[in-house]
Design a protein around this motif. Structure first.
Motif, PDB file in Angstrom:
ATOM      1  N   ALA A 127       0.829  -1.214   0.000  1.00 33.56           N
ATOM      2  CA  ALA A 127       0.000   0.000   0.000  1.00 33.56           C
ATOM      3  C   ALA A 127       0.858   1.257   0.000  1.00 33.56           C
ATOM      4  O   ALA A 127       0.543   2.241  -0.691  1.00 33.56           O
ATOM      5  N   GLN A 128       1.940   1.257   0.763  1.00 38.29           N
ATOM      6  CA  GLN A 128       2.816   2.429   0.816  1.00 38.29           C
ATOM      7  C   GLN A 128       3.497   2.659  -0.526  1.00 38.29           C
ATOM      8  O   GLN A 128       3.709   3.815  -0.919  1.00 38.29           O
ATOM      9  N   ASN A 129       3.854   1.589  -1.230  1.00 42.58           N
ATOM     10  CA  ASN A 129       4.432   1.725  -2.564  1.00 42.58           C
ATOM     11  C   ASN A 129       3.448   2.398  -3.517  1.00 42.58           C
ATOM     12  O   ASN A 129       3.836   3.262  -4.308  1.00 42.58           O
ATOM     13  N   VAL A 130       2.193   1.993  -3.471  1.00 44.17           N
ATOM     14  CA  VAL A 130       1.186   2.576  -4.355  1.00 44.17           C
ATOM     15  C   VAL A 130       0.908   4.031  -3.978  1.00 44.17           C
ATOM     16  O   VAL A 130       0.662   4.876  -4.848  1.00 44.17           O
ATOM     17  N   GLU A 131       0.984   4.338  -2.699  1.00 43.71           N
ATOM     18  CA  GLU A 131       0.707   5.695  -2.236  1.00 43.71           C
ATOM     19  C   GLU A 131       1.848   6.667  -2.544  1.00 43.71           C
ATOM     20  O   GLU A 131       1.638   7.893  -2.642  1.00 43.71           O
ATOM     21  N   PHE A 132       3.047   6.145  -2.744  1.00 46.79           N
ATOM     22  CA  PHE A 132       4.233   7.000  -2.892  1.00 46.79           C
ATOM     23  C   PHE A 132       4.074   8.079  -3.968  1.00 46.79           C
ATOM     24  O   PHE A 132       4.335   9.267  -3.703  1.00 46.79           O
ATOM     25  N   PRO A 133       3.652   7.751  -5.207  1.00 44.91           N
ATOM     26  CA  PRO A 133       3.511   8.827  -6.202  1.00 44.91           C
ATOM     27  C   PRO A 133       2.433   9.839  -5.855  1.00 44.91           C
ATOM     28  O   PRO A 133       2.517  11.004  -6.259  1.00 44.91           O
ATOM     29  N   LEU A 134       1.426   9.416  -5.092  1.00 45.40           N
ATOM     30  CA  LEU A 134       0.397  10.362  -4.667  1.00 45.40           C
ATOM     31  C   LEU A 134       0.982  11.384  -3.699  1.00 45.40           C
ATOM     32  O   LEU A 134       0.651  12.575  -3.752  1.00 45.40           O
ATOM     33  N   GLN A 135       1.850  10.936  -2.818  1.00 45.77           N
ATOM     34  CA  GLN A 135       2.501  11.861  -1.889  1.00 45.77           C
ATOM     35  C   GLN A 135       3.411  12.836  -2.622  1.00 45.77           C
ATOM     36  O   GLN A 135       3.516  14.015  -2.242  1.00 45.77           O
ATOM     37  N   ILE A 144       1.706  -1.805 -11.586  1.00 46.92           N
ATOM     38  CA  ILE A 144       0.633  -1.212 -12.402  1.00 46.92           C
ATOM     39  C   ILE A 144      -0.255  -0.327 -11.533  1.00 46.92           C
ATOM     40  O   ILE A 144      -0.620   0.792 -11.936  1.00 46.92           O
ATOM     41  N   ALA A 145      -0.601  -0.805 -10.336  1.00 48.72           N
ATOM     42  CA  ALA A 145      -1.428   0.000  -9.432  1.00 48.72           C
ATOM     43  C   ALA A 145      -0.741   1.318  -9.086  1.00 48.72           C
ATOM     44  O   ALA A 145      -1.374   2.381  -9.059  1.00 48.72           O
ATOM     45  N   ARG A 146       0.559   1.259  -8.843  1.00 55.55           N
ATOM     46  CA  ARG A 146       1.317   2.481  -8.531  1.00 55.55           C
ATOM     47  C   ARG A 146       1.346   3.424  -9.725  1.00 55.55           C
ATOM     48  O   ARG A 146       1.240   4.648  -9.576  1.00 55.55           O
ATOM     49  N   ALA A 147       1.473   2.856 -10.934  1.00 57.57           N
ATOM     50  CA  ALA A 147       1.557   3.694 -12.134  1.00 57.57           C
ATOM     51  C   ALA A 147       0.253   4.452 -12.384  1.00 57.57           C
ATOM     52  O   ALA A 147       0.278   5.608 -12.817  1.00 57.57           O
ATOM     53  N   ILE A 148      -0.886   3.793 -12.139  1.00 56.61           N
ATOM     54  CA  ILE A 148      -2.171   4.441 -12.443  1.00 56.61           C
ATOM     55  C   ILE A 148      -2.717   5.249 -11.268  1.00 56.61           C
ATOM     56  O   ILE A 148      -3.700   5.982 -11.427  1.00 56.61           O
ATOM     57  N   ALA A 149      -2.085   5.143 -10.104  1.00 51.15           N
ATOM     58  CA  ALA A 149      -2.609   5.825  -8.916  1.00 51.15           C
ATOM     59  C   ALA A 149      -2.805   7.334  -9.117  1.00 51.15           C
ATOM     60  O   ALA A 149      -3.845   7.883  -8.717  1.00 51.15           O
ATOM     61  N   PRO A 150      -1.874   8.050  -9.751  1.00 50.11           N
ATOM     62  CA  PRO A 150      -2.073   9.511  -9.924  1.00 50.11           C
ATOM     63  C   PRO A 150      -2.965   9.871 -11.118  1.00 50.11           C
ATOM     64  O   PRO A 150      -2.859  10.973 -11.658  1.00 50.11           O
ATOM     65  N   HIS A 151      -3.826   8.937 -11.561  1.00 48.16           N
ATOM     66  CA  HIS A 151      -4.707   9.176 -12.715  1.00 48.16           C
ATOM     67  C   HIS A 151      -3.884   9.485 -13.968  1.00 48.16           C
ATOM     68  O   HIS A 151      -4.073  10.526 -14.621  1.00 48.16           O
ATOM     69  N   CYS A 152      -2.969   8.583 -14.325  1.00 50.79           N
ATOM     70  CA  CYS A 152      -2.076   8.842 -15.455  1.00 50.79           C
ATOM     71  C   CYS A 152      -2.842   8.866 -16.775  1.00 50.79           C
ATOM     72  O   CYS A 152      -3.851   8.186 -16.960  1.00 50.79           O
ATOM     73  N   THR A 153      -2.349   9.678 -17.687  1.00 59.74           N
ATOM     74  CA  THR A 153      -2.871   9.774 -19.050  1.00 59.74           C
ATOM     75  C   THR A 153      -2.037   8.925 -20.003  1.00 59.74           C
ATOM     76  O   THR A 153      -2.537   8.457 -21.023  1.00 59.74           O
TER      77      THR A 153
END
Length: 271
Positions: free
Chosen positions: A96-104, A149-158
């Motif tokens: 979860a922390q890995n996926v949250e990292f780009p959001l932070q 993949i979850a981490r890549a799409i977390a910030p709503h990537c285009t």
């Protein structure tokens, strides 16, 4: 849509990319296909901004990326998601922390609660809703790819870039990762660029294929067209795969060939 125009790149006087021009289409899986050392990864790094091309331009949905002001480049980078070849998860962080990292890093306006909800949504989307508290060392290679993949799409990537997403995976897991990438691309209308040398991926998800050889673009088209492409270097590359040789044999016997095979794959038949 991403447009690449006349990109050239050299290292110590040795040309690696030689005047490459191509278009990566929105809402499709665009595959950069070719053998090792053909310039695929260098082109990918030029597109995402990790390298600067010597000559040429790169445009994201009408906005010129190369040689633009830093604020324009940063705005485009915020829309880019990246799935690395080795997943590149932080060993000291939970899933979860890995996926949250780009959001932070990229969305400071989000509250902790909003970030948590987004992480839960992304993990559920890749089928890992129960793995958030696990460490990377506790999950399989295929699960690590899904976390990536979850981490890549977390910030709503285009724009989603995948560097050899099936590297190190068994065939069954590779098919699942291909299917997940295709589903997410279509679901969110993402411009997806996948670097690969895997002909299984071409048949699975190759909606738009760009073939590189010795730093040049020699061909582009669809998976339905690839077997009959009249490019000797491409023919030599694709028919190194026993799977594609078998598909070509069926095609020559006029029983449907690759068209039948790809239709089976598109309807969940797998390989």
């Amino acid at each position: 849509m991403i447009e690449v125009s006349n990109i050239e790149k050299s290292f110590d006087g040795t040309p690696v990319l030689k005047g490459i021009s191509c278009v990566f289409e929105t809402g499709k899986c665009n595959l950069l296909l070719g053998g090792s050392g053909t310039g695929k990864s260098v082109l990918l790094q030029c597109i995402v901004g990790l390298m600067k091309p010597d000559i040429g331009s790169i445009t994201f949905d009408g906005t010129v990326y190369t040689n633009s002001k830093i604020d324009i480049r940063q705005e485009i980078r915020r829309k880019i998601g990246m799935l690395f070849q080795g997943s590149a998860l932080f060993d000291s962080m939970t899933v979860a922390q890995n996926v949250e990292f780009p959001l932070q890093m990229l969305t400071p306006e989000m509250t902790p609660e909003e970030r948590r909800e987004r992480v839960e949504f992304c993990l559920k989307r890749v089928g890992l809703e129960k793995a958030g508290d696990k460490m990377p060392a506790e999950i399989s290679g295929g699960m690590k790819k899904r976390v990536g993949i979850a981490r890549a799409i977390a910030p709503h990537c285009t724009y989603l870039f995948c560097d050899e997403p099936n590297s190190g995976l068994d065939p069954a897991t590779s098919i699942k990762i291909d299917e997940l990438i295709r589903e997410i691309t279509h679901e969110y209308g993402i411009t997806t660029v996948i670097v690969t040398h895997d002909m299984n991926s071409v048949i699975e998800i190759g909606e738009h294929i760009i073939f590189l050889h010795q730093g040049k673009k020699l061909w582009d088209g669809t998976k339905e067209e690839v077997l009959n492409a009249e490019v000797p270097e491409l023919q030599e590359f694709i028919f190194s795969s026993a799977l594609v040789r078998a598909a070509k044999k069926v095609d020559d016997e006029s029983v449907g060939g690759l068209a039948a095979l790809t239709e089976s794959v598109d309807h969940g038949g797998g390989i």
